[in-house]
Write a protein that holds these residues in place. Sequence first.
Motif, PDB file in Angstrom:
ATOM      1  N   ASP A  15       0.287   3.475 -13.978  1.00  0.00           N
ATOM      2  CA  ASP A  15      -0.423   2.218 -14.192  1.00  0.00           C
ATOM      3  C   ASP A  15      -1.900   2.384 -13.812  1.00  0.00           C
ATOM      4  O   ASP A  15      -2.237   3.165 -12.915  1.00  0.00           O
ATOM      5  CB  ASP A  15       0.209   1.121 -13.329  1.00  0.00           C
ATOM      6  CG  ASP A  15      -0.372  -0.254 -13.602  1.00  0.00           C
ATOM      7  OD1 ASP A  15       0.122  -0.925 -14.513  1.00  0.00           O
ATOM      8  OD2 ASP A  15      -1.342  -0.644 -12.898  1.00  0.00           O
ATOM      9  N   PRO A  16      -2.807   1.668 -14.472  1.00  0.00           N
ATOM     10  CA  PRO A  16      -4.236   1.754 -14.123  1.00  0.00           C
ATOM     11  C   PRO A  16      -4.531   1.498 -12.638  1.00  0.00           C
ATOM     12  O   PRO A  16      -5.519   2.005 -12.117  1.00  0.00           O
ATOM     13  CB  PRO A  16      -4.865   0.669 -15.003  1.00  0.00           C
ATOM     14  CG  PRO A  16      -3.969   0.610 -16.200  1.00  0.00           C
ATOM     15  CD  PRO A  16      -2.589   0.836 -15.676  1.00  0.00           C
ATOM     16  N   TYR A  17      -3.668   0.722 -11.983  1.00  0.00           N
ATOM     17  CA  TYR A  17      -3.857   0.477 -10.547  1.00  0.00           C
ATOM     18  C   TYR A  17      -3.940   1.789  -9.787  1.00  0.00           C
ATOM     19  O   TYR A  17      -4.738   1.937  -8.847  1.00  0.00           O
ATOM     20  CB  TYR A  17      -2.706  -0.374 -10.012  1.00  0.00           C
ATOM     21  CG  TYR A  17      -2.680  -0.496  -8.512  1.00  0.00           C
ATOM     22  CD1 TYR A  17      -3.569  -1.335  -7.835  1.00  0.00           C
ATOM     23  CD2 TYR A  17      -1.764   0.231  -7.751  1.00  0.00           C
ATOM     24  CE1 TYR A  17      -3.549  -1.443  -6.451  1.00  0.00           C
ATOM     25  CE2 TYR A  17      -1.734   0.134  -6.374  1.00  0.00           C
ATOM     26  CZ  TYR A  17      -2.626  -0.707  -5.722  1.00  0.00           C
ATOM     27  OH  TYR A  17      -2.596  -0.799  -4.349  1.00  0.00           O
ATOM     28  N   PHE A  18      -3.134   2.763 -10.182  1.00  0.00           N
ATOM     29  CA  PHE A  18      -3.149   4.082  -9.554  1.00  0.00           C
ATOM     30  C   PHE A  18      -4.110   5.035 -10.271  1.00  0.00           C
ATOM     31  O   PHE A  18      -4.937   5.694  -9.641  1.00  0.00           O
ATOM     32  CB  PHE A  18      -1.747   4.697  -9.543  1.00  0.00           C
ATOM     33  CG  PHE A  18      -0.788   4.056  -8.584  1.00  0.00           C
ATOM     34  CD1 PHE A  18      -0.851   4.322  -7.230  1.00  0.00           C
ATOM     35  CD2 PHE A  18       0.180   3.171  -9.038  1.00  0.00           C
ATOM     36  CE1 PHE A  18       0.028   3.733  -6.336  1.00  0.00           C
ATOM     37  CE2 PHE A  18       1.070   2.575  -8.157  1.00  0.00           C
ATOM     38  CZ  PHE A  18       0.999   2.855  -6.802  1.00  0.00           C
ATOM     39  N   LYS A  19      -3.985   5.119 -11.596  1.00  0.00           N
ATOM     40  CA  LYS A  19      -4.703   6.143 -12.349  1.00  0.00           C
ATOM     41  C   LYS A  19      -6.212   5.950 -12.329  1.00  0.00           C
ATOM     42  O   LYS A  19      -6.964   6.926 -12.376  1.00  0.00           O
ATOM     43  CB  LYS A  19      -4.208   6.141 -13.802  1.00  0.00           C
ATOM     44  CG  LYS A  19      -2.744   6.508 -13.955  1.00  0.00           C
ATOM     45  CD  LYS A  19      -2.489   7.996 -13.811  1.00  0.00           C
ATOM     46  CE  LYS A  19      -2.912   8.741 -15.037  1.00  0.00           C
ATOM     47  NZ  LYS A  19      -2.508  10.163 -15.012  1.00  0.00           N
ATOM     48  N   SER A  74       0.842  -1.214   0.000  1.00  0.00           N
ATOM     49  CA  SER A  74       0.000   0.000   0.000  1.00  0.00           C
ATOM     50  C   SER A  74       0.867   1.251   0.000  1.00  0.00           C
ATOM     51  O   SER A  74       0.647   2.194   0.768  1.00  0.00           O
ATOM     52  CB  SER A  74      -0.942  -0.003   1.210  1.00  0.00           C
ATOM     53  OG  SER A  74      -1.844  -1.077   1.151  1.00  0.00           O
ATOM     54  N   LEU A  75       1.879   1.247  -0.865  1.00  0.00           N
ATOM     55  CA  LEU A  75       2.802   2.369  -0.964  1.00  0.00           C
ATOM     56  C   LEU A  75       2.686   3.052  -2.328  1.00  0.00           C
ATOM     57  O   LEU A  75       2.337   2.422  -3.319  1.00  0.00           O
ATOM     58  CB  LEU A  75       4.248   1.887  -0.812  1.00  0.00           C
ATOM     59  CG  LEU A  75       4.676   1.331   0.543  1.00  0.00           C
ATOM     60  CD1 LEU A  75       6.088   0.762   0.440  1.00  0.00           C
ATOM     61  CD2 LEU A  75       4.622   2.414   1.609  1.00  0.00           C
ATOM     62  N   LEU A  76       2.992   4.338  -2.349  1.00  0.00           N
ATOM     63  CA  LEU A  76       3.174   5.039  -3.608  1.00  0.00           C
ATOM     64  C   LEU A  76       4.554   4.713  -4.139  1.00  0.00           C
ATOM     65  O   LEU A  76       5.385   4.144  -3.426  1.00  0.00           O
ATOM     66  CB  LEU A  76       3.018   6.545  -3.404  1.00  0.00           C
ATOM     67  CG  LEU A  76       1.711   7.019  -2.763  1.00  0.00           C
ATOM     68  CD1 LEU A  76       1.736   8.537  -2.587  1.00  0.00           C
ATOM     69  CD2 LEU A  76       0.513   6.595  -3.596  1.00  0.00           C
ATOM     70  N   LEU A  78      -6.351   6.728  -5.115  1.00  0.00           N
ATOM     71  CA  LEU A  78      -4.932   6.802  -5.439  1.00  0.00           C
ATOM     72  C   LEU A  78      -4.629   7.814  -6.532  1.00  0.00           C
ATOM     73  O   LEU A  78      -3.549   8.407  -6.556  1.00  0.00           O
ATOM     74  CB  LEU A  78      -4.428   5.418  -5.866  1.00  0.00           C
ATOM     75  CG  LEU A  78      -4.409   4.346  -4.772  1.00  0.00           C
ATOM     76  CD1 LEU A  78      -4.010   2.992  -5.366  1.00  0.00           C
ATOM     77  CD2 LEU A  78      -3.469   4.724  -3.640  1.00  0.00           C
ATOM     78  N   SER A  79      -5.584   8.043  -7.431  1.00  0.00           N
ATOM     79  CA  SER A  79      -5.340   8.986  -8.529  1.00  0.00           C
ATOM     80  C   SER A  79      -5.105  10.406  -8.014  1.00  0.00           C
ATOM     81  O   SER A  79      -4.401  11.188  -8.659  1.00  0.00           O
ATOM     82  CB  SER A  79      -6.503   8.973  -9.514  1.00  0.00           C
ATOM     83  OG  SER A  79      -7.713   9.383  -8.894  1.00  0.00           O
ATOM     84  N   VAL A  80      -5.657  10.740  -6.869  1.00  0.00           N
ATOM     85  CA  VAL A  80      -5.420  12.065  -6.280  1.00  0.00           C
ATOM     86  C   VAL A  80      -3.950  12.202  -5.882  1.00  0.00           C
ATOM     87  O   VAL A  80      -3.334  13.261  -6.067  1.00  0.00           O
ATOM     88  CB  VAL A  80      -6.327  12.303  -5.059  1.00  0.00           C
ATOM     89  CG1 VAL A  80      -5.999  13.633  -4.386  1.00  0.00           C
ATOM     90  CG2 VAL A  80      -7.795  12.285  -5.483  1.00  0.00           C
ATOM     91  N   PHE A  81      -3.384  11.127  -5.363  1.00  0.00           N
ATOM     92  CA  PHE A  81      -1.973  11.156  -4.973  1.00  0.00           C
ATOM     93  C   PHE A  81      -1.084  11.272  -6.201  1.00  0.00           C
ATOM     94  O   PHE A  81      -0.027  11.915  -6.153  1.00  0.00           O
ATOM     95  CB  PHE A  81      -1.636   9.918  -4.148  1.00  0.00           C
ATOM     96  CG  PHE A  81      -2.254   9.921  -2.781  1.00  0.00           C
ATOM     97  CD1 PHE A  81      -1.561  10.433  -1.690  1.00  0.00           C
ATOM     98  CD2 PHE A  81      -3.544   9.451  -2.591  1.00  0.00           C
ATOM     99  CE1 PHE A  81      -2.148  10.456  -0.431  1.00  0.00           C
ATOM    100  CE2 PHE A  81      -4.136   9.475  -1.336  1.00  0.00           C
ATOM    101  CZ  PHE A  81      -3.434   9.979  -0.254  1.00  0.00           C
ATOM    102  N   VAL A  82      -1.497  10.657  -7.305  1.00  0.00           N
ATOM    103  CA  VAL A  82      -0.753  10.802  -8.556  1.00  0.00           C
ATOM    104  C   VAL A  82      -0.751  12.270  -8.979  1.00  0.00           C
ATOM    105  O   VAL A  82       0.295  12.824  -9.355  1.00  0.00           O
ATOM    106  CB  VAL A  82      -1.357   9.921  -9.664  1.00  0.00           C
ATOM    107  CG1 VAL A  82      -0.627  10.164 -10.987  1.00  0.00           C
ATOM    108  CG2 VAL A  82      -1.282   8.444  -9.283  1.00  0.00           C
TER     109      VAL A  82
END
Length: 465
Positions: free
Chosen positions: A395-399, A384-386, A404-408
């Motif tokens: 990667d779609p996992y984040f985006k 569960s890390l950036l 998680l997309s907010v952290f991106v």
Amino acid sequence: MNGEGSKMKMKLKAISLFMLALMMPVSLVACSGTNVTNTGGDTAKNSGQNKETQTVEKKENKNREITVWLQRYGSTPSISNDFMKDVTAKFKEKTGINVKYETLDWSQALTKYTLASTGGDAPDVADLFFLQSFQKIGGDKWGPMQINDLVKEIGVDKYITSTLSEAKVGNDFYGIPWRMDTRVLLYNTEHFKEAGLTEPPKNWNELIEYGKKLTKTDANGNITRSGLIFRNAQARFDQTWFAVLTQAGGKVLSDDLTKTAFNTPEGAESLQFMQDIVHKHNIAPKGIIDPSFDPNNEFLSGKASMMFGAAADFRATQEKLAPQMKDKYKAAVMPSKTGEGPSSISFAAPISIMKTTKDVEAAKEWVKFFMSNEIQLEASKRFSLLNSNKEVMNDPYFKNDPWLSVFVKQTERVVPGDKPVAQWSQIDAFPNGPIPKMATAIMAGKSVKDEIENTVVEINKLLAQ
């Protein structure tokens, strides 16, 4: 780093004051012993020869072994152990090289790495922090080694710019950043709807305006629901201040890292802004300076409408401790003073090869394998890390994940939280380092001007050492 890592890092920085006072790339996988030339287009034959060559290489490597140390991530030690068991098996299958691994408890990591950097037992490859400190105390014999050639081979452009400084000493790389952490704003969507607010604040004026609309008090004026709180476990405000200082357009140290740079209007404004949230605008409780104040609990129990500075692992905390809060809060990019420019900080940690390794090339092969997009994405999912790698974060996992997309997005507006100087582990040591002391005193109502002046003198003395 993740939230748990940040908490342990608070403790480690305090310990570090004492501990610090004590004190030709060859690709084994890709290259072969046989030079195969395709003179007749016989692809099948060449493929067979390559497989034979790789098999020979793996047999030759079967007696080679390196040791890797990795901190423990996730909610239980088994998460890191299972991950390392799986990836070391894949590495051996690919290269034939054996990997002995040890997952370190955060409470022991500083001591072990300090000993490793002063002649004690050391791994071949280390999951480091305070890299500049370990490089300095290790001198020419111990600590992390310079790996500019390996970084060039892997490619530096793929990494988030703010994470690179924590892997460098001057212009030289002594590690490659992998895990990273940044901070965002959380807000309770039900509270926002109740107050007629439809989107998160973009600048300081909106942050205060929203905070006032969201705050509730009793008949005696005591806050019963805070409009805004800081993520300040154990009354620690230094990391919050780094973000606010960035939002104001200021910085902690000069560009050449030789002196302080916050005895400026931006420095004073940032600290006054934080103090005013409690003592002037009354949108955060005065009890926020109590070490027992738990910002996560305040937010998850509905006693606070916004939380400034949440990490990516907050969602896991919510799912575990307050499942009833699912779909009742969102994350947003942190506001800045004007709504433009950097608005948060990032932390990163590098994978480093130690000077004492007996097999540099095997260590380099492990680092290349570990830093591959495939392994880094797997590490991000399991821990569960950036990630410091932009390609992994895309990667779609984040985006495609709303959380998680907010952290991106936030990584596009960050500056480094830790500064790449050996003295940083003293300057920002919690709770008695100059910066944590200053931030806590100001949040308790002390003079911003006086605290800045006293802290500047103390830090500049450390930097001059």
